[in-house]
Enzyme design. Structure first.
Site, PDB file in Angstrom:
ATOM      1  N   TYR A 193      -0.304  -7.856  10.634  1.00 33.16           N
ATOM      2  CA  TYR A 193      -0.707  -9.238  10.339  1.00 33.16           C
ATOM      3  C   TYR A 193      -1.164  -9.961  11.597  1.00 33.16           C
ATOM      4  O   TYR A 193      -2.157 -10.686  11.579  1.00 33.16           O
ATOM      5  CB  TYR A 193       0.442 -10.009   9.693  1.00 33.16           C
ATOM      6  CG  TYR A 193       0.895  -9.464   8.356  1.00 33.16           C
ATOM      7  CD1 TYR A 193      -0.014  -8.967   7.426  1.00 33.16           C
ATOM      8  CD2 TYR A 193       2.245  -9.446   8.021  1.00 33.16           C
ATOM      9  CE1 TYR A 193       0.407  -8.472   6.200  1.00 33.16           C
ATOM     10  CE2 TYR A 193       2.671  -8.964   6.790  1.00 33.16           C
ATOM     11  CZ  TYR A 193       1.749  -8.477   5.891  1.00 33.16           C
ATOM     12  OH  TYR A 193       2.170  -7.996   4.678  1.00 33.16           O
TER      13      TYR A 193
ATOM     14  N   VAL B 271       0.873  -1.170   0.000  1.00 35.31           N
ATOM     15  CA  VAL B 271       0.000   0.000   0.000  1.00 35.31           C
ATOM     16  C   VAL B 271       0.910   1.220   0.000  1.00 35.31           C
ATOM     17  O   VAL B 271       1.843   1.313   0.811  1.00 35.31           O
ATOM     18  CB  VAL B 271      -0.950   0.006   1.223  1.00 35.31           C
ATOM     19  CG1 VAL B 271      -1.757   1.294   1.261  1.00 35.31           C
ATOM     20  CG2 VAL B 271      -1.862  -1.217   1.191  1.00 35.31           C
TER      21      VAL B 271
END
Length: 157
Positions: free
Chosen positions: A129, A85
């Protein structure tokens, strides 16, 4: 918004691959050309797939993935090769949305694993994550053959 990549997206995917290599401090290792990406993603036998994150009509992130297979589970899974991103869009939920889309694909197709690697020093990504419920596979070490070592082994009789 998350969408499947099209051939027209190859230039922006290539640009983000280069940006990711810069972020990971290995810009010289990103040698893929737009033509190679186009063939891998959209050629006669696609070997990889990509999804894009868009914000206000601009591509701000991508996930590039391919199928793997578990002999233990007897089904395919997804291996996430790259998730990126752009810095100005981080924190906007795009990474989560891309991973959510891949998880949806896994569930819909009966795949039982979504896997990827992350650099040990990349704490922001590791924390992201783990907040999603992903767990490191500490008992495994990734090995890789490339360049001269790969050619040497491949040329043995």
């Amino acid at each position: 918004m998350i969408r499947t990549a099209t051939p027209a997206d190859v230039p922006v995917i290539h640009a983000m691959v280069r940006e990711l290599a810069e972020y990971e401090k290995v810009p010289d290792e990103a040698r893929a050309t737009p033509a190679q990406l186009r063939e891998a993603l959209f050629g006669e036998h696609p070997a990889a797939f990509a999804h894009l994150a868009e914000e206000a009509g601009e591509v701000v992130g991508f996930a590039l993935w391919f199928l793997n297979f578990s002999t233990w589970r007897g089904v395919h899974g997804i291996y996430l090769e790259d998730l990126y991103v752009r810095p100005q869009a981080r924190g906007g939920g795009h990474g989560r949305a891309l991973l959510t889309e891949l998880a949806r694909i896994c569930v819909a197709r009966g795949y039982e694993r979504l896997e990827w690697s992350v650099l040990d020093w990349n704490r922001p990504s590791i924390e992201f994550y783990e907040a999603l419920g992903a767990r490191p596979q500490d008992e495994w070490t990734v090995y890789r053959l490339t360049d001269g070592a790969l050619r040497e082994l491949g040329s043995r009789d």
